[in-house]
Design an enzyme around this catalytic site. Sequence first.
Site, PDB file in Angstrom:
ATOM      1  N   LYS A 123     -15.017 -17.360  20.255  1.00  0.00           N
ATOM      2  CA  LYS A 123     -13.262 -18.038  19.819  1.00  0.00           C
ATOM      3  C   LYS A 123     -13.486 -19.259  20.732  1.00  0.00           C
ATOM      4  CE  LYS A 123     -10.969 -14.917  21.759  1.00  0.00           C
ATOM      5  NZ  LYS A 123     -10.327 -13.553  21.762  1.00  0.00           N
ATOM      6  N   GLY A 174      -8.330 -15.512  12.497  1.00  0.00           N
ATOM      7  CA  GLY A 174      -9.313 -15.073  11.609  1.00  0.00           C
ATOM      8  C   GLY A 174      -9.314 -15.146  10.496  1.00  0.00           C
ATOM      9  N   HIS A 204      -2.251 -32.712  31.114  1.00  0.00           N
ATOM     10  CA  HIS A 204      -3.069 -32.169  32.557  1.00  0.00           C
ATOM     11  C   HIS A 204      -2.239 -31.402  33.222  1.00  0.00           C
ATOM     12  CE1 HIS A 204      -5.091 -36.572  31.634  1.00  0.00           C
ATOM     13  NE2 HIS A 204      -5.882 -35.132  31.329  1.00  0.00           N
ATOM     14  N   ALA A 248       9.349 -54.929  38.522  1.00  0.00           N
ATOM     15  CA  ALA A 248       8.377 -54.860  40.468  1.00  0.00           C
ATOM     16  C   ALA A 248       7.452 -56.559  39.628  1.00  0.00           C
ATOM     17  CB  ALA A 248       7.761 -54.277  40.511  1.00  0.00           C
ATOM     18  N   SER A 305       5.161 -50.129  23.875  1.00  0.00           N
ATOM     19  CA  SER A 305       4.072 -49.408  23.739  1.00  0.00           C
ATOM     20  C   SER A 305       2.060 -49.323  23.263  1.00  0.00           C
ATOM     21  CB  SER A 305       4.692 -48.460  22.580  1.00  0.00           C
ATOM     22  OG  SER A 305       3.587 -50.227  21.514  1.00  0.00           O
TER      23      SER A 305
END
Length: 830
Positions: free
Chosen positions: A58, A67, A489, A511, A518
């Site tokens: 599985k 199932g 992660h 910075a 995006s």
Amino acid sequence: MSAKAISEQTGKELLYKYICTTSAIQNRFKYARVTPDTDWCHLLQDHPWLISQQLVVKPDQLIKRRGKLGLVGVNLNLDGVKSWLKTRLGKEITGIVRAIRDYQGPLKEHEVTIFVRRGGPNYQEGLRVMGEVGKTTGIPIHVFGTETHMTAIVGMALGYRPIPNQPPTAAHTANFLLNASGSSSTPAPSRTASFSESKADDVAPAKKAKPAATQGKATTLFSRHTKAIVWGMQTRAVQGMLDFDYICSRDEPSVAAMVYPFTGDHKQKFYWGHKEILIPVFKNMADAMKKHPEVDVLINFASLRSAYDSTIETMNYAQIRTIAIIAEGIPEALTRKLIKKADQKGVTIIGPATVGGIKPGCFKIGNTGGMLDNILASKLYRPGSVAYVSRSGGMSNELNNIISRTTDGVYEGVAIGGDRYPGSTFMDHVLRYQDTPGVKMIVVLGEIGGTEEYKICQSVKEGRITKPVVCWCIGTCATMFSSEVQFGHAGACANQTSETAVAKNQALKEAGVFVPWSFDELGEIIQNVYEDLVAKGVIVPAQEVPPPTVPMDYSWARELGLIRKPASFMTSICDERGQELIYAGMPITEVFKEEMGIGGVLGLLWFQRRLPKYSCQFIEMCLMVTADHGPAVSGAHNTIICARAGKDLVSSLTSGLLTIGDRFGGALDAAAKMFSKAFDSGIIPMEFVNKMKKEGRLIMGIGHRVKSINNPDMRVQILKDYVKQHFPATPLLDYALEVEKITTSKKPNLILNVDGFIGAAFVDMLRNCGSFTREEADEYIDIGALNGIFVLGRSMGFIGHYLDQKRLKQGLYRHPWDDISYVLPEHMTM
């Protein structure tokens, strides 16, 4: 404490480790993990219990209604597991197509439009299939490949981005592997220098970089001469590395040796372009290091249980400067020990939980970059000007695609891994790129969790990093949830506001780092920065040079439908490739359910027919009566002598079987042919007997050394009673019995013996049972099917004699001299 999503296998390990205390219960849980790349031979070496146990298969993740969805296979053997996986691993497009066709009514009713963006191996074939199902069902399906940004279809679906008119894509990915120039000559080798050329005299950096701090680790991890050792029997990954080396025009393969503790030292065969080469496989690391002092990279495919020990062992060899650890799930405490020792030794670690990294034109780690078509599509066979570092291995492949489409290509790319404590950090690689002349711009793909991106902000502000940096942190949607979110992660979870993707993207932008709005705009930002560098003369794109062509693997070409080849073998009686064994079209479960017996199985495998019940019973009776005829006959005698000489069962059985022929046992075929020819030609039995006497030929199947008309063979009598009672017609047997009357009138022992009876009765069965045409029945007689009955039956007796001699512990047989008549030349003259 934050919650972390774990796999089902990991959860069971924790339960058995911390809840079940008895060793009997702990040892009950066994598992093996498989992927589309799994080498089954080596999997069985690691998990030999797979052969003997009944198995459950599985997905290793919690999916509702597994199932009902057919995502669980229960009580399967190993072949059943392979069949179950074969229909599911890598077949997601097939499932989607089936779902669309099954539910096309509701989809049309609700005016659903489907957007598909697909990459990876053979992605164009998947897009073609999806496009075709859209045409046949009338459902609007828009398909896009790697030419479209992976998240662009979201904007299209929401109406924020126009839907482009895509040109029709090729039917398969093989066009990447063909020489598209139209020339029959071999393409020139790839460039060995950087694809971009800098004009040092014309361009000055905007800021003067501060000197780098002294570090023990190398700035350049890989070159065109890098040699690596691969820990683990990862033949597919190694072949991918060699194909990459070949299209990069390397002089030698980058893999010097492999280490696999579970086998002895040997050689493994691989392809180098068109040729086959051998790569040594060592049982231990010490021998590999001693034989290959030029190696400075280890690619560690060891499992999470052995990755720590094998990495620690490797760091004891001073020649190793870089180690890639592929496994995920290594305990964080052990990972931190690895990092500490690596810092002491001056070794760079990539990973754990990584796909690795790639330096186009030079070297790639394991499966980085995907299959060869993706390597060529992303132009990873020659260096570009852009270096990147990311956490995700999968997203690094997307970066290869984005960078190859918006710039002159990748100079180097590393996926540091998704664990909380990676062996090397973003800053480690960004600083390397800063100090590498061939790198003109840097791309960083961060994610939610951790604070490593703030170090990039600080270095940019302080002037340590002067090259343009494009960065985006994935996971901005986490702020939309009211509770804490754990992404895929282990380290992708924000424990405080500063670790959120939104906060880090904002800090990077302040910075002076180039930050898109995006992920969807990442490619555009990279392209803008690149074009600006080209306009300033920092990057001078070179003319594209095609890579050498590489032959496509046969299995891949066959899957794509590009080639056909005549099979070496053909079979029409058995198929073991499916979920269960099939005999002549009948699943083995049905064979047992129908109680077909040995006779029924023999009918399926020999005659490709489901024979009538009486025919199956007759076959079994033939096997029973021919099983043995005592130790004095030549076949049993040979078997006994071999057994007493200390030979094994197969050798002793073969010795006995080799005596079978026209004079012993082979009379079944000969009798069937002889009686059939006479009967079919229309001559009466008396004419047949006189004809054979005139020609001086014996009638096969007539005569017996012991039995006679007055001492009948009970085997023949048993068979005769059954055949006369159950066979619909016995014309040939009746003919043979008439011949017997004539021959026994001349001599009482010239009876129809068991060979002759079986031969004649078998022909009647084949011709009159309704399962065969006359031509088919005659063909089986001609090709020796009847002799097979005697061979199969008598094998049982021969094996019995072998076991009997072994059980009685009989010694070496020597024939007594008084049973030999010595007729020598000198005796002849006396």
